[in-house]
Design an enzyme around this catalytic site. Sequence first.
Site, PDB file in Angstrom:
ATOM      1  N   HIS A 174       0.863  -1.187   0.000  1.00  0.00           N
ATOM      2  CA  HIS A 174       0.000   0.000   0.000  1.00  0.00           C
ATOM      3  C   HIS A 174       0.895   1.233   0.000  1.00  0.00           C
ATOM      4  O   HIS A 174       1.657   1.471   0.942  1.00  0.00           O
ATOM      5  CB  HIS A 174      -0.929  -0.011   1.218  1.00  0.00           C
ATOM      6  CG  HIS A 174      -2.011  -1.039   1.109  1.00  0.00           C
ATOM      7  ND1 HIS A 174      -2.458  -1.771   2.173  1.00  0.00           N
ATOM      8  CD2 HIS A 174      -2.718  -1.461   0.024  1.00  0.00           C
ATOM      9  CE1 HIS A 174      -3.413  -2.595   1.748  1.00  0.00           C
ATOM     10  NE2 HIS A 174      -3.590  -2.429   0.449  1.00  0.00           N
ATOM     11  N   GLU A 198       1.675   3.922   2.926  1.00  0.00           N
ATOM     12  CA  GLU A 198       2.138   3.466   4.242  1.00  0.00           C
ATOM     13  C   GLU A 198       3.661   3.567   4.313  1.00  0.00           C
ATOM     14  O   GLU A 198       4.380   2.582   4.362  1.00  0.00           O
ATOM     15  CB  GLU A 198       1.594   2.051   4.495  1.00  0.00           C
ATOM     16  CG  GLU A 198       0.069   2.051   4.529  1.00  0.00           C
ATOM     17  CD  GLU A 198      -0.597   0.686   4.396  1.00  0.00           C
ATOM     18  OE1 GLU A 198       0.111  -0.343   4.432  1.00  0.00           O
ATOM     19  OE2 GLU A 198      -1.834   0.645   4.256  1.00  0.00           O
ATOM     20  N   HIS A 250       2.453  -3.379   7.026  1.00  0.00           N
ATOM     21  CA  HIS A 250       1.446  -2.360   6.729  1.00  0.00           C
ATOM     22  C   HIS A 250       1.428  -1.342   7.871  1.00  0.00           C
ATOM     23  O   HIS A 250       2.028  -1.544   8.910  1.00  0.00           O
ATOM     24  CB  HIS A 250       0.048  -2.990   6.632  1.00  0.00           C
ATOM     25  CG  HIS A 250      -0.155  -3.819   5.405  1.00  0.00           C
ATOM     26  ND1 HIS A 250      -0.886  -3.399   4.327  1.00  0.00           N
ATOM     27  CD2 HIS A 250       0.292  -5.061   5.077  1.00  0.00           C
ATOM     28  CE1 HIS A 250      -0.892  -4.332   3.391  1.00  0.00           C
ATOM     29  NE2 HIS A 250      -0.174  -5.361   3.818  1.00  0.00           N
ATOM     30  N   GLU A 295       0.519  -4.368  11.274  1.00  0.00           N
ATOM     31  CA  GLU A 295       0.054  -2.996  11.066  1.00  0.00           C
ATOM     32  C   GLU A 295       0.835  -2.172  12.084  1.00  0.00           C
ATOM     33  O   GLU A 295       0.585  -2.262  13.283  1.00  0.00           O
ATOM     34  CB  GLU A 295      -1.453  -2.860  11.333  1.00  0.00           C
ATOM     35  CG  GLU A 295      -2.358  -3.630  10.385  1.00  0.00           C
ATOM     36  CD  GLU A 295      -2.595  -2.921   9.054  1.00  0.00           C
ATOM     37  OE1 GLU A 295      -2.165  -1.757   8.915  1.00  0.00           O
ATOM     38  OE2 GLU A 295      -3.209  -3.538   8.164  1.00  0.00           O
ATOM     39  N   ARG A 320      -3.065   4.836  -2.339  1.00  0.00           N
ATOM     40  CA  ARG A 320      -2.917   3.496  -1.754  1.00  0.00           C
ATOM     41  C   ARG A 320      -2.649   2.411  -2.798  1.00  0.00           C
ATOM     42  O   ARG A 320      -1.908   1.463  -2.564  1.00  0.00           O
ATOM     43  CB  ARG A 320      -4.229   3.171  -1.025  1.00  0.00           C
ATOM     44  CG  ARG A 320      -4.432   1.712  -0.602  1.00  0.00           C
ATOM     45  CD  ARG A 320      -5.808   1.592   0.052  1.00  0.00           C
ATOM     46  NE  ARG A 320      -6.250   0.231   0.273  1.00  0.00           N
ATOM     47  CZ  ARG A 320      -6.141  -0.408   1.446  1.00  0.00           C
ATOM     48  NH1 ARG A 320      -5.573   0.162   2.456  1.00  0.00           N
ATOM     49  NH2 ARG A 320      -6.615  -1.634   1.578  1.00  0.00           N
TER      50      ARG A 320
HETATM   51 ZN   LIG Z   1      -1.867  -1.564   4.144  1.00  0.00          ZN
END
Ligand SMILES: [Zn+2]
Length: 416
Positions: A173, A176, A298, A373, A229
């Site tokens: 993504h 990020e 992420h 994350e 993204r």
């Molecule tokens: Zn992500």
Amino acid sequence: MLRTLSFFLALLGLGLSEKVTFENHKVYRLLPETQEQVDLLHKMEDSVGFSFWKGPSYVNKSVDLMVTPSNLAEFTELMTLNGLKYEVYVDNVQRLIDTENPKTRSSSKDGSISLNEYHTLDEIYSYVEYLAKNYKEVEVVDAGRTSEGRVIKGVKISYQEGNPGIFIEAGIHAREWITPATALYLLDQLLNSTDKNIRALAEKHDWYIFPSFNPDGYVYTHSKNRMWRKTRSHKNTFCAGADANRNWDFKWMSGGASNYPCAETYAGSSAFSEPETKSMAKYIKSVGNKLFAYISFHSYSQLLMFPYGHTSAHLDNYNEELSIGKKTIEALRQRYGTKYVTGNIAETIYVASGSSSDWVKANLKLPVVFTYEFRDTGKYGFLLPADQIIPNGEEILDSLLAMFQEASRLGYPNSA
Ligand SMILES: [Zn+2]
């Protein structure tokens, strides 16, 4: 047609050449308390002017939504009409963008890099070449091409060929930014750390580290739109790109993905429609029998998740992954008190199908598959200040040490 096109571009805040500004864009945290409210938020995912930083999932799970100044009135009306609670989390997105990187950027002639700032793709790739030139353990991997023709470059570190392999994916993504930055931090530590535990971790494994799985998107976040993204493929009329983490060919489009091309979670026109996912899958398969672990990076939310995302059922080695997950987040918390939550993807964040980690788990049957994350929990969101790159990297490395220690205690990899 042209008029329609420019109308949509204007709606999306995109001029044809200039950088998108996020002046007075706000991020709200919403708390849906009924299924109807969750459904309303899902509908908003497919409309222009609203961009979810953290998408809707379940009742009583918070959602972060960026709202443009021109959509503010509609937003507050929708919230009031539907009785949805909301509070401002980020008051002005552009201010965070302007202060994310240090004011004075370091410059390097030899390709070396400073780890406490965010870098462009060119700088990252120069660094990768610099490592290959300066460390005999490093090899540059050219694993595929993007839709705009860029190379997807990775680094293989091997102190002894044939060690059990760990694959690390960052930047799928584009917005990020903390994820490629953390991949660079890890590269540096695996090559230069003098800590004996880190040295042992580094030298006992073969590492396949890809700082950017989505180079086109990453370049676009620097040149045009910081909040981009998706990939940058142009397969449909006015919205470019697909969500590269909804595009993998395992249970594709079976929940938590959109078939609306403008949605942030657009799964693409078919599984592996994006050259990035298709070529990376091919590369991962080609080294599959050397791997026992696959980690994807992420941000944000401070979670450590494992497959699957398409279902909340406890499949494969759920219990072992959970046990590793718990040890990992416990170790992560020690240094700075950063709290993570662990569990399978569907239960911990939301149902999401077509992710790289689900595909890897299902196809390669690796015992250790995790998705991080990273920081934070929403104060800065995707715009984590650069002075947090090293602290984030340190606690992630602490956590990886614990992850592979617990994996080893459980007998993974079998050959070790
Ligand atoms: Zn992500």
